[in-house]
Write an enzyme that holds these catalytic residues in place. Structure first.
Site, PDB file in Angstrom:
ATOM      1  N   HIS A  63      68.471  95.689  47.096  1.00  0.00           N
ATOM      2  CA  HIS A  63      67.912  95.433  48.425  1.00  0.00           C
ATOM      3  C   HIS A  63      68.543  94.198  49.037  1.00  0.00           C
ATOM      4  O   HIS A  63      69.165  93.387  48.364  1.00  0.00           O
ATOM      5  CB  HIS A  63      66.375  95.331  48.384  1.00  0.00           C
ATOM      6  CG  HIS A  63      65.857  93.971  48.039  1.00  0.00           C
ATOM      7  ND1 HIS A  63      65.670  92.989  48.987  1.00  0.00           N
ATOM      8  CD2 HIS A  63      65.475  93.426  46.865  1.00  0.00           C
ATOM      9  CE1 HIS A  63      65.178  91.904  48.400  1.00  0.00           C
ATOM     10  NE2 HIS A  63      65.060  92.147  47.115  1.00  0.00           N
ATOM     11  N   CYS A  64      68.366  94.093  50.359  1.00  0.00           N
ATOM     12  CA  CYS A  64      68.827  92.921  51.108  1.00  0.00           C
ATOM     13  C   CYS A  64      67.767  92.641  52.176  1.00  0.00           C
ATOM     14  O   CYS A  64      66.589  92.919  51.963  1.00  0.00           O
ATOM     15  CB  CYS A  64      70.219  93.151  51.703  1.00  0.00           C
ATOM     16  SG  CYS A  64      70.306  94.506  52.889  1.00  0.00           S
ATOM     17  N   LYS A  65      68.170  92.134  53.304  1.00  0.00           N
ATOM     18  CA  LYS A  65      67.220  91.834  54.377  1.00  0.00           C
ATOM     19  C   LYS A  65      66.766  93.104  55.093  1.00  0.00           C
ATOM     20  O   LYS A  65      65.577  93.340  55.265  1.00  0.00           O
ATOM     21  CB  LYS A  65      67.840  90.851  55.370  1.00  0.00           C
ATOM     22  CG  LYS A  65      66.907  90.426  56.497  1.00  0.00           C
ATOM     23  CD  LYS A  65      67.594  89.392  57.370  1.00  0.00           C
ATOM     24  CE  LYS A  65      66.774  88.825  58.492  1.00  0.00           C
ATOM     25  NZ  LYS A  65      65.657  89.522  58.990  1.00  0.00           N
TER      26      LYS A  65
END
Length: 100
Positions: A63-65
């Protein structure tokens, strides 16, 4: 490409499931807010391939932002032979928007 919802990730975390969970945001973003994933910024992924080699057959949730960097990491890891790399749809923004 394979995806997983924020609800599915939350359920897995709540159930104490053991899975590889990687946050590809920058260190400063991770320090501001994280949900327990291992932090490996996107730009560092190519340099960490040998460290991750034992996970080639394992499920890896990334995941990221918002999902863009995680998609890039997912594509790169797949190209390097990692078989099951899953992107958390919407990233930490969606996770927090869901109230988690």
């Amino acid at each position: 490409m394979e995806n997983i919802t924020v609800q599915e990730v939350k359920d897995r975390l709540d159930n104490g499931e053991d899975f590889c969970f990687i946050d590809v945001r920058e260190v400063w973003e991770y320090e501001e807010d994280n949900i327990g994933a291992q932090n490996i910024p996107l730009a560092e992924i190519p340099h960490k391939i040998s460290d991750l080699a034992e996970l080639k057959e394992a499920e890896i949730v990334i995941h990221c932002k918002s999902g863009k960097r995680a998609s890039q990491a997912q594509m790169y890891l797949r190209q390097q032979g990692f078989g099951k790399v899953i992107n958390m749809t919407g990233g930490i923004d969606a996770y927090r928007a869901a109230g988690f």
